[in-house]
Write a protein that holds these residues in place. Structure first.
Motif, short mmCIF file in Angstrom:
data_model
loop_
_atom_site.label_atom_id
_atom_site.label_comp_id
_atom_site.label_asym_id
_atom_site.label_seq_id
_atom_site.Cartn_x
_atom_site.Cartn_y
_atom_site.Cartn_z
N GLU A 114 2.43 45.68 -68.21
CA GLU A 114 2.86 44.18 -69.55
C GLU A 114 3.79 45.33 -69.92
N GLY A 115 3.19 46.79 -69.67
CA GLY A 115 4.26 47.29 -70.85
C GLY A 115 5.11 47.91 -70.41
N GLU A 116 6.04 48.87 -71.34
CA GLU A 116 6.83 50.09 -70.90
C GLU A 116 6.28 51.01 -69.50
N ILE A 117 7.49 51.34 -69.19
CA ILE A 117 6.88 52.39 -68.21
C ILE A 117 7.46 54.25 -69.29
N ASP A 118 6.91 54.75 -69.60
CA ASP A 118 7.73 56.17 -70.15
C ASP A 118 8.33 57.19 -69.64
N PHE A 119 9.28 56.30 -68.39
CA PHE A 119 9.47 57.90 -66.78
C PHE A 119 10.22 58.76 -67.86
N ALA A 120 10.41 59.04 -69.40
CA ALA A 120 11.20 60.18 -69.95
C ALA A 120 10.63 60.82 -69.88
#
Length: 215
Positions: A114-120
């Motif tokens: 459910e978390g955000e993926i840190d693509f940067a």
């Protein structure tokens, strides 16, 4: 049934007799982070000590054989390429999803992240390693084979540590480290690094033959 057939084909081509403990589907296709670039990671679980008392030698043998098999057999389930890996029964494998083919049940059932993926951050890490691989290419082409081989091994260890750190974190497969690893694999950087290592080793063999007077 098809996966069992694939494993039997692979095992049948080995020069060593091995006893299969289990067969696992793992990786992104056993989790919620699959994509059109995913492979079907098929892990053949084997007790290494029962096959050979030299575990390091046996692991190198299995790695060589499974890479050869994967290169020679373009096998797919649906649209996904099957990638075989031989895993020691004592090896700890980190994955949010592990499915036992032999027992037809989940050993680790995936949970939707459910978390955000840190693509940067993932891209930053992958770009850094890509730059290092490109620089190593220049080192090898300059003829510095010994220096190049040491640097290649160091970078391969760094990549393994990076991915392991990500898989052991709370984000697991969705960590920036694991996403960076997948970017490197998808964009062919890992293959480029492996090819560099192979070329350097071949050059060192050729130089050794020349220096020893072997025609």
């Amino acid at each position: 049934d098809r996966l069992l057939e694939i494993v039997q084909n692979f095992i049948g081509g080995l020069s060593k007799d091995v006893e299969i403990r289990d067969i696992h589907i793992t990786g992104s296709l056993a989790n919620y982070n699959w994509s059109s670039y995913s492979d079907l990671d098929l892990h053949v679980i084997v007790d290494f000590l029962k096959a050979d008392d030299n575990v390091a030698r046996l692991k190198a043998y299995f790695d060589e054989e499974r890479m050869r098999w994967n290169d020679e057999n373009n096998i797919k389930i649906g649209d996904y390429e099957v990638e075989i890996y031989v895993q020691d029964a004592s090896e700890v494998h980190f994955s949010g999803g592990i499915y036992s083919v032999l027992n037809d049940r989940w050993l680790a059932e995936p949970i939707r992240y459910e978390g955000e993926i840190d693509f940067a951050t993932a891209r930053k890490k992958s770009d850094d390693i890509t730059t290092q691989v490109n620089l190593l290419g220049h080192v090898v082409r300059s003829g510095s084979y010994n220096t190049g081989l040491k640097s290649i091994e160091r970078l391969k260890r760094k990549i393994r540590r990076m991915r392991r750190a990500g898989l052991e974190s709370n984000a697991k497969e969705f960590s920036p480290e694991n996403i960076a690893f997948k970017i490197l694999r998808r964009e062919g950087i890992l293959k480029k690094l492996n090819d560099l290592k192979y070329n350097v080793e071949q050059k060192e063999i050729d130089l050794g033959e020349v220096s020893s007077g072997i025609p």
